[in-house]
Design an enzyme around this catalytic site. Structure first.
Site, short mmCIF file in Angstrom:
data_model
loop_
_atom_site.label_atom_id
_atom_site.label_comp_id
_atom_site.label_asym_id
_atom_site.label_seq_id
_atom_site.Cartn_x
_atom_site.Cartn_y
_atom_site.Cartn_z
N ASP A 71 -17.21 116.62 105.57
CA ASP A 71 -17.55 116.76 106.99
C ASP A 71 -16.71 117.91 107.56
O ASP A 71 -17.01 119.06 107.30
CB ASP A 71 -17.28 115.41 107.66
CG ASP A 71 -17.75 115.33 109.10
OD1 ASP A 71 -18.72 116.00 109.44
OD2 ASP A 71 -17.15 114.57 109.89
N ASP A 123 -20.01 104.16 105.64
CA ASP A 123 -19.95 103.03 106.55
C ASP A 123 -19.93 103.43 108.02
O ASP A 123 -19.59 104.56 108.37
CB ASP A 123 -18.67 102.22 106.29
CG ASP A 123 -17.42 102.93 106.80
OD1 ASP A 123 -17.20 104.09 106.39
OD2 ASP A 123 -16.72 102.36 107.65
N ASP A 149 -17.77 110.80 99.24
CA ASP A 149 -19.07 110.49 99.82
C ASP A 149 -19.63 111.68 100.61
O ASP A 149 -20.78 112.04 100.48
CB ASP A 149 -19.00 109.22 100.68
CG ASP A 149 -17.87 109.23 101.71
OD1 ASP A 149 -17.13 110.23 101.81
OD2 ASP A 149 -17.73 108.22 102.43
N PHE A 173 -24.48 111.21 112.23
CA PHE A 173 -23.62 110.25 111.55
C PHE A 173 -24.45 109.41 110.58
O PHE A 173 -25.34 108.68 110.98
CB PHE A 173 -22.89 109.36 112.56
CG PHE A 173 -21.79 108.56 111.93
CD1 PHE A 173 -20.55 109.15 111.69
CD2 PHE A 173 -22.00 107.25 111.55
CE1 PHE A 173 -19.52 108.43 111.09
CE2 PHE A 173 -20.98 106.51 110.94
CZ PHE A 173 -19.74 107.10 110.71
N LYS A 207 -13.11 104.20 100.37
CA LYS A 207 -14.04 103.37 99.61
C LYS A 207 -15.41 104.02 99.50
O LYS A 207 -16.25 103.57 98.74
CB LYS A 207 -14.20 102.01 100.31
CG LYS A 207 -12.90 101.27 100.56
CD LYS A 207 -13.17 100.11 101.55
CE LYS A 207 -11.95 99.89 102.39
NZ LYS A 207 -12.18 98.99 103.51
N ARG A 241 -22.37 99.99 103.97
CA ARG A 241 -22.09 100.67 102.70
C ARG A 241 -23.09 100.24 101.63
O ARG A 241 -23.39 100.98 100.71
CB ARG A 241 -20.69 100.34 102.20
CG ARG A 241 -19.55 100.88 103.05
CD ARG A 241 -18.23 100.74 102.30
NE ARG A 241 -17.06 100.86 103.15
CZ ARG A 241 -16.50 102.02 103.51
NH1 ARG A 241 -17.01 103.15 103.10
NH2 ARG A 241 -15.41 102.04 104.27
P1 IMP Z 1 -13.47 115.02 106.93
O1 IMP Z 1 -11.98 115.09 106.76
O2 IMP Z 1 -13.89 115.30 108.36
O3 IMP Z 1 -14.25 115.85 105.95
O4 IMP Z 1 -13.82 113.49 106.78
C1 IMP Z 1 -14.30 112.94 105.66
C2 IMP Z 1 -14.45 111.44 105.82
O5 IMP Z 1 -14.94 111.05 107.12
C3 IMP Z 1 -15.45 110.93 104.82
O6 IMP Z 1 -14.83 110.59 103.62
C4 IMP Z 1 -16.05 109.74 105.53
O7 IMP Z 1 -15.29 108.59 105.26
C5 IMP Z 1 -15.94 110.06 106.99
N1 IMP Z 1 -17.24 110.58 107.51
C6 IMP Z 1 -17.50 111.83 107.89
N2 IMP Z 1 -18.79 111.96 108.29
C7 IMP Z 1 -19.35 110.74 108.13
C8 IMP Z 1 -20.68 110.22 108.35
O8 IMP Z 1 -21.63 110.91 108.77
N3 IMP Z 1 -20.86 108.91 108.08
C9 IMP Z 1 -19.87 108.10 107.60
N4 IMP Z 1 -18.62 108.54 107.37
C10 IMP Z 1 -18.36 109.85 107.64
MG MG Z 2 -14.40 108.13 103.14
#
Ligand code: IMP
Ligand code: MG
Length: 185
Positions: free
Chosen positions: A106, A162, A103, A155, A46, A168
């Site tokens: 990471d 969220d 969004d 974070f 979302k 959000r």
């Molecule tokens: P990745 O697979 O580690 O790149 O994770 C991506 C997902 O983790 C994003 O779509 C977010 O939903 C969540 N995420 C990663 N870092 C943050 C943050 O700093 N705040 C909130 N959600 C995060």
């Molecule tokens: Mg996400």
């Protein structure tokens, strides 16, 4: 106006005005790059909804929308890189110019898995636009094609992002006070 959410914020990383200005800039760049093409924007639910709603209005070529909902296997804090599809796309990707909207990038594990999965459906092209980028935490070999802001290894919440499904709807991106993480209500 102070909201109940504002009170939980330790510091603002990116103001609503900064977000708005940057989205205009990135939207103009996307418009330029896709001249003569139609875009199929795929929002990853979302977290992308706020960003998608704003950036789509800065894009001056024909743009269709679709959505995917995914969750990663593994614990809440550590992404495993294997993704479960909760809601798949409504349309085929064959020959389409796909722009994935997220969004934040990471570890990159979710998007790199998803990008391969969508690539197998034979789109003409596939690019990624993210609001935020956290390069310090990258594990997978993936970069956003368009990114609005790089943030440090903290974070972030707000503007779609969220913590436990809350925050959000904050109009800016910020960092929560440490006590909020430990407070259980
Ligand atoms: P990745 O697979 O580690 O790149 O994770 C991506 C997902 O983790 C994003 O779509 C977010 O939903 C969540 N995420 C990663 N870092 C943050 C943050 O700093 N705040 C909130 N959600 C995060
Ligand atoms: Mg996400």
């Amino acid at each position: 106006m102070q909201s109940v959410m504002d009170r939980d914020i330790d510091k603002i990383l990116i103001t609503a005005q900064e977000i708005s200005d940057k989205i205009k800039e990135v939207g103009a760049q996307i418009t330029e790059d896709y001249k003569g093409k139609d875009i199929l924007m795929i929002g990853i639910l979302k977290g992308s909804v706020t960003f998608m709603a704003d950036i789509m209005r800065e894009i001056g070529v024909h743009t269709e929308l679709d959505f995917m909902s995914v969750s990663s296997y593994g614990s809440a804090v550590k992404s495993s890189g294997v993704v479960k599809i909760n809601k798949d796309l409504d349309v085929p990707l064959q020959g389409r110019d796909v722009l994935i909207v997220e969004d934040i990038l990471d570890s990159g594990l979710t998007l790199s898995y998803l990008r391969e999965l969508l690539r197998d459906r034979n789109p003409a092209s596939i690019k990624i636009v993210t609001l935020l980028n956290k390069p310090a935490r990258r594990v997978a070999d993936i970069q956003p094609d368009y990114c609005c802001f790089e943030i440090p290894d903290e974070f972030a919440v707000g503007y779609g992002l969220d913590y436990n499904e809350r925050y959000r709807n904050l109009p800016y991106v910020g960092v929560l006070k440490p006590e909020v993480y430990t407070h259980i209500d």
